[in-house]
Design an enzyme around this catalytic site. Structure first.
Site, PDB file in Angstrom:
ATOM      1  N   HIS A 165       0.823  -1.219   0.000  1.00  0.00           N
ATOM      2  CA  HIS A 165       0.000   0.000   0.000  1.00  0.00           C
ATOM      3  C   HIS A 165       0.858   1.270   0.000  1.00  0.00           C
ATOM      4  CE1 HIS A 165      -3.221  -2.785   1.361  1.00  0.00           C
ATOM      5  NE2 HIS A 165      -2.274  -3.259   2.138  1.00  0.00           N
ATOM      6  N   SER A 286      16.129  20.643 -16.461  1.00  0.00           N
ATOM      7  CA  SER A 286      15.003  21.531 -16.720  1.00  0.00           C
ATOM      8  C   SER A 286      15.529  22.824 -17.316  1.00  0.00           C
ATOM      9  CB  SER A 286      14.270  21.815 -15.404  1.00  0.00           C
ATOM     10  OG  SER A 286      13.533  23.013 -15.526  1.00  0.00           O
ATOM     11  N   LYS A 292      17.186  20.540 -11.261  1.00  0.00           N
ATOM     12  CA  LYS A 292      16.431  19.325 -11.597  1.00  0.00           C
ATOM     13  C   LYS A 292      17.163  18.368 -12.519  1.00  0.00           C
ATOM     14  CE  LYS A 292      12.047  19.103 -11.770  1.00  0.00           C
ATOM     15  NZ  LYS A 292      10.754  19.244 -12.392  1.00  0.00           N
TER      16      LYS A 292
END
Ligand code: ARG
Length: 467
Positions: A165, A286, A292
């Site tokens: 989960h 990016s 990034k």
């Protein structure tokens, strides 16, 4: 007034973009040459073997047969060297080749189509192509399996949270996690191998649908083209596209596996997880945010799996309403299959590269086992094993200890023995021996379990299974 409006049109209401009217529209909807030309090798190979068979069965003369075969070989060279000119008016690869053969050798070319039709011809060509695609898939998956096993061995001792989960469940080893994908890709290989076995019957000689009155030898062509046997029913032969569906089903299931691993890589490489670092080769920066490193290749693997599933779907839907035998709808089989194969081979190659290149951040993985009471099951198991209580009671005791730790703001091993004994007086100092994640994973030596020793044993077997 421009030239376009002066052109005669069959129907000005619906012919808008088509200058030549109905015939141009028909040519555009009917032609498959733009995409089926990649079948030229299979088509020429099939025609050469068909021709040889016609000669050996005395259906055409040796002279005509020789002329046909040398003409076909010349055409193959022309296509390969880029000098062949394909024509949409000639619809497909089969008619383009035959028309050129007529130009080269004259009317004898017309004898090649004795005892066959484009229906069995296209089924044969396409099957050979899909058969090769199954082999390519198998090889590509083998490389991916090797990468996974190498990285699993390297990371047999690296501990990270195992999730259910997406909640911290129990500590596992990263080698074990990677071997889970090894199993998926093993099943994928078996699916491709199995599809290949089933498809390997030759439709050639089924003719249009009913077979032929010529005394052909279908066993000869089947064998020459690498098939196990001729197909048993001529009507089934020209209407069957199970082989493409099975290939795409195997590719779609495998693409789902790629996609799940890609999804994990996207998560693992995020700034919050930092479990892995993806290499420059498979990421981009990016244009605006300098910090990034985007996991584009992984995201595209995940994205492109949808396209493969879509291709499978499109052919299933095409086939489901067709009465026997051939209908032109079936010409829609190729773009879907070709695109699925190209996409599939690309994502397997990208995933292999990403698995090989990823840097594993063992410290970060281990650190994130600090939260989430990840050794709670070990504690419950200890209560069963040492105190002899039923598992359900042990579960309850452990639950109370987790609640206590949560309140105190520590992990399970941050509780004192005295605190634990307020919940269950029989607990002893020995309990702390199972609360470390190292002890936890090392204890899971059951067959297929996560213990480093077991992972190393599984790696050795996996290497043999790759073949
Ligand atoms: N281009 C066709 C295809 O791709 C070949 C078969 C055509 N047969 C026919 N009867 N029109 O399926």
């Amino acid at each position: 007034m421009n030239d376009k409006t002066q052109m005669p049109k069959a129907n000005t209401l619906w012919g808008g973009r088509f200058e030549g009217g109905v015939s141009e529209i028909m040519e555009k909807i009917n032609a498959s040459i733009d995409f089926d030309k990649i079948l030229y090798r299979q088509d020429i190979r099939g025609s050469i073997e068909h021709c040889k068979m016609l000669v050996s069965c005395n259906i055409i003369s040796k002279e005509d047969g020789d002329a046909i075969q040398s003409g076909l070989k010349q055409i193959e060279k022309e296509i390969e060297s880029g000098t062949f000119s394909f024509s949409a008016a000639l619809e497909d690869i089969h008619m383009n080749v035959e028309a050129r053969l007529t130009e080269i050798i004259g009317p004898a070319a017309g004898r090649l189509h004795t005892a066959r039709s484009r229906n069995d011809q296209v089924a044969t060509d396409f099957k050979i192509w899909v058969r090769d695609a199954c082999d390519h898939a198998d090889n590509a998956l083998k490389a991916l399996q090797l990468a996974l096993v190498d990285r699993a061995e390297e990371n047999a001792d690296v501990i990270l949270p195992g999730f259910t989960h997406l909640q911290s469940a129990q500590p596992v080893t990263f080698g074990h996690h990677l071997l889970a994908y090894f199993e998926m890709f093993t099943r994928d290989r078996l699916r491709f191998q199995d599809a290949r076995k089933r498809l390997n019957e030759c439709p050639l000689g089924s003719a249009a649908l009913a077979g032929t009155s010529f005394p052909i030898n279908r066993h000869q062509t089947a064998e020459a083209l690498g098939f196990d046997r001729p197909t048993a029913n001529s009507m089934d032969s020209v209407s069957d596209r199970d082989f493409a569906l099975e290939y795409m089903s195997a590719a779609a299931i495998s693409a789902v596996h790629v996609s799940r691993l890609a999804e994990e890589m996207v998560t693992w490489s995020s700034a919050q997880f930092k479990f892995i670092e993806m290499s420059d080769s498979f990421t981009t920066g990016s244009s605006i945010m300098p910090q990034k490193r985007n996991p584009d290749a992984a995201e595209l693997c995940r994205g492109k799996s949808g396209r493969i599933i879509g291709s499978l779907n499109s052919l299933l839907i095409t086939m489901k309403g067709l009465a026997l035998t051939f209908s032109k709808d079936m010409q829609e089989d190729k773009e879907a299959t070709f695109d699925a194969a190209e996409t599939y081979e690309l994502i397997i190659a990208a995933m292999t590269g990403m698995v090989e290149d990823m840097k594993v951040n063992a410290d970060k993985m281990k650190k994130s086992t600090d939260v989430g009471f990840i050794t709670a099951t070990d504690l419950a198991d200890w209560v069963v094993r040492v105190l002899g209580l039923p598992f359900r009671n042990a579960h309850h005791i452990t639950g109370s200890l987790v609640a206590m730790a949560e309140k105190k703001g520590c992990d399970l091993d941050g509780l004192t023995l005295a605190e634990m004994q307020t919940v269950e007086p029989k607990i002893t100092e020995d309990v702390f021996s199972v609360l470390s994640v190292e002890k936890s994973v090392a204890s899971r030596v059951s067959f297929g379990g996560t213990a480093p020793s077991e992972v190393r044993r599984q790696v050795a077997i996996a290497r043999e299974r790759i073949g």
